[in-house]
Design an enzyme around this catalytic site. Structure first.
Site, short mmCIF file in Angstrom:
data_model
loop_
_atom_site.label_atom_id
_atom_site.label_comp_id
_atom_site.label_asym_id
_atom_site.label_seq_id
_atom_site.Cartn_x
_atom_site.Cartn_y
_atom_site.Cartn_z
N ASP A 1 4.30 -6.12 15.11
CA ASP A 1 3.90 -4.91 14.40
C ASP A 1 4.59 -3.71 15.03
O ASP A 1 3.98 -2.91 15.73
CB ASP A 1 2.38 -4.78 14.48
CG ASP A 1 1.83 -3.81 13.44
OD1 ASP A 1 2.63 -3.27 12.66
OD2 ASP A 1 0.61 -3.62 13.41
N GLU B 1 7.04 1.09 1.58
CA GLU B 1 5.81 1.66 1.03
C GLU B 1 6.05 2.56 -0.18
O GLU B 1 6.98 3.36 -0.19
CB GLU B 1 5.17 2.48 2.15
CG GLU B 1 3.77 2.94 1.94
CD GLU B 1 3.20 3.52 3.25
OE1 GLU B 1 3.17 2.80 4.27
OE2 GLU B 1 2.81 4.70 3.23
N LYS C 1 5.11 -2.29 -0.71
CA LYS C 1 3.78 -2.12 -0.14
C LYS C 1 2.97 -1.13 -1.00
O LYS C 1 3.40 -0.01 -1.24
CB LYS C 1 3.93 -1.57 1.28
CG LYS C 1 2.76 -1.92 2.18
CD LYS C 1 2.72 -1.12 3.44
CE LYS C 1 3.98 -1.14 4.26
NZ LYS C 1 3.86 -0.21 5.40
N THR D 1 -1.86 -3.45 0.82
CA THR D 1 -2.35 -2.98 2.10
C THR D 1 -3.60 -2.13 1.92
O THR D 1 -4.10 -1.99 0.82
CB THR D 1 -1.21 -2.23 2.84
OG1 THR D 1 -1.68 -1.84 4.11
CG2 THR D 1 -0.74 -1.01 2.08
N PHE E 1 -6.93 -5.12 7.34
CA PHE E 1 -6.89 -4.41 8.62
C PHE E 1 -8.12 -4.73 9.47
O PHE E 1 -9.16 -4.10 9.32
CB PHE E 1 -6.83 -2.91 8.37
CG PHE E 1 -5.46 -2.39 8.00
CD1 PHE E 1 -4.31 -2.93 8.56
CD2 PHE E 1 -5.33 -1.34 7.11
CE1 PHE E 1 -3.06 -2.43 8.24
CE2 PHE E 1 -4.07 -0.83 6.77
CZ PHE E 1 -2.94 -1.38 7.34
C1 LIG Z 1 2.40 -5.42 5.08
O1 LIG Z 1 1.88 -4.14 5.30
C2 LIG Z 1 1.18 -3.99 6.51
C3 LIG Z 1 0.50 -2.65 6.49
O2 LIG Z 1 1.37 -1.58 6.51
C4 LIG Z 1 2.12 -4.18 7.65
O3 LIG Z 1 1.44 -4.04 8.89
C5 LIG Z 1 2.74 -5.55 7.56
O4 LIG Z 1 3.70 -5.73 8.56
C6 LIG Z 1 3.35 -5.78 6.21
N1 LIG Z 1 3.69 -7.18 6.11
C7 LIG Z 1 4.93 -7.64 5.99
C8 LIG Z 1 5.10 -9.10 5.93
O5 LIG Z 1 5.87 -6.90 5.92
#
Ligand SMILES: *[C@@H]1O[C@H](CO)[C@@H](O)[C@H](O)[C@H]1NC(C)=O
Ligand SMILES: *[C@@H]1O[C@H](CO)[C@@H](O)[C@H](O)[C@H]1NC(C)=O
Length: 331
Positions: free
Chosen positions: A17, A106, A142, A166, A188
């Site tokens: 992350d 996003e 996203k 998300t 989350f």
């Molecule tokens: C999907 O979105 C979330 C929230 O922003 C993010 O943390 C996550 O890495 C994303 N997932 C992918 C596979 O990109």
């Protein structure tokens, strides 16, 4: 004895992350994500500052070509909006040089209650990526998990544009996402815990391990999806604690901060699989297709989710405003 991280990787795809390019190279995650605050932070690094200047030049030169995506009366506002979108895609392209999988991009949270505008923005982002030679199979769009966001996801998936839904906090959101056949949800976990700790301080100490409300929420979603054969990927995100992660071992994907990845890499405990399609810990009846009214009522029953979704949209949008301001200054 392999580390806890090694053990976890046997049954869960682990994603770092972070959008820090150095850390991405170090942890080599499958996928990665971008968002306005990461784009802004990235643009302030000397090696990426040129991306902002180029995005501005691009927007000034090509606004005519993308006119149908921008509908302000004011020319400068349209140019600014295109510069924001172009810069976002430029960072997505940088990330794709480092990760083998997909990058999440996003859609401005301001559009979260307008299905058609979200679809239009997704089309524009995909077009910008495709013009840069990147096909849609490397992208997740996203979207916030509002009713409109989920329905936008339904339409986009039909065009093979995969979506990452998300700001997902309620069971209603998860059910609606599965019914809309979206590719991936990212509930989350830590933010759910935060809310309960604040709302019920007397119980805060009991919210550990399997009794952590974030863990309970994701476990329920995972079980429901697997029991009923939904293909939507469950990707737990936002962890406050290694325990929250180990309690979800077995989840399809988990996105973990570098600090917690480091802790797991040092951890020497034995990790057991908690989420497992072959051993579902709870079962529940399949819900019928939700109407908008069903969804809104069911979502509204979870006060935590209502507040966290609303707050999340406000904060995502604040970040976009900051990014816009930074670009405007350079124009
Ligand atoms: C999907 O979105 C979330 C929230 O922003 C993010 O943390 C996550 O890495 C994303 N997932 C992918 C596979 O990109
Ligand atoms: C966080 O993890 C530590 C040990 O890893 C544990 O002692 C603590 O209770 C955990 N807190 C929560 C809120 O889960």
């Amino acid at each position: 004895m392999p580390s806890e991280l090694e053990q976890l990787k046997k049954f869960t795809i682990v994603v770092a992350d972070t959008a820090d390019f150095g850390l991405l190279a170090q942890y080599k995650p499958e996928d990665a994500t971008t968002n306005p605050s990461l784009v802004l932070a990235g643009s302030q690094l000397p090696q990426y500052a040129h991306l902002m200047t180029e995005a501005i030049e691009f927007a000034k030169a090509h606004i005519g070509k993308y006119a149908k995506f921008y509908n302000s009366e004011k020319h400068e506002e349209n140019v600014l909006a295109l510069a924001v979108d172009k810069l976002t895609v430029s960072f997505g392209l940088e990330i794709l040089k480092v990760v083998p999988g997909r990058v999440s991009t996003e859609v401005d949270a301001k559009l979260s209650f307008d299905k058609e505008k979200m679809i239009q923005k997704a089309h524009l982002l995909i077009q910008l990526y495709e013009e840069a030679g990147i096909k849609r199979d490397r992208i997740y769009i996203k979207l916030a998990s509002t009713w409109e966001g989920i329905q936008a996801g339904r339409e986009l998936e039909k065009e093979h544009i995969c979506c990452n839904l998300t700001l997902l906090f309620s069971f209603a959101q998860a059910v609606a996402c599965a019914q809309a056949h979206v590719s991936l949800i990212s509930p989350f976990v830590g933010r759910i815990l935060d809310w309960y700790k604040k709302a019920e301080p007397a119980k805060a100490d009991s919210f550990v391990g399997a009794a952590d409300p974030g863990v309970i929420s994701v476990t329920k979603i995972y079980n429901y999806y697997k029991q009923h054969g939904y293909k939507t990927i469950v990707m737990g995100a936002s962890f406050r604690n290694v325990t929250e992660i180990t309690e979800l071992a077995g989840c399809d994907k988990l996105t973990i901060s570098p600090a917690l990845l480091g802790e797991l890499a040092k951890g020497e405990g034995t990790l057991s699989r908690k989420l497992d399609p072959a051993h579902l810990t709870q079962k529940s009846a399949k819900l019928p297709e939700l109407s908008q009214a069903d969804f809104l009522f069911m979502h509204n029953e979870e006060a935590m989710a209502v507040e966290k979704l609303a707050e999340g949209i406000r904060n995502f949008h604040k970040d976009t405003v900051k990014l816009e301001a930074a670009i405007k200054e350079k124009m």
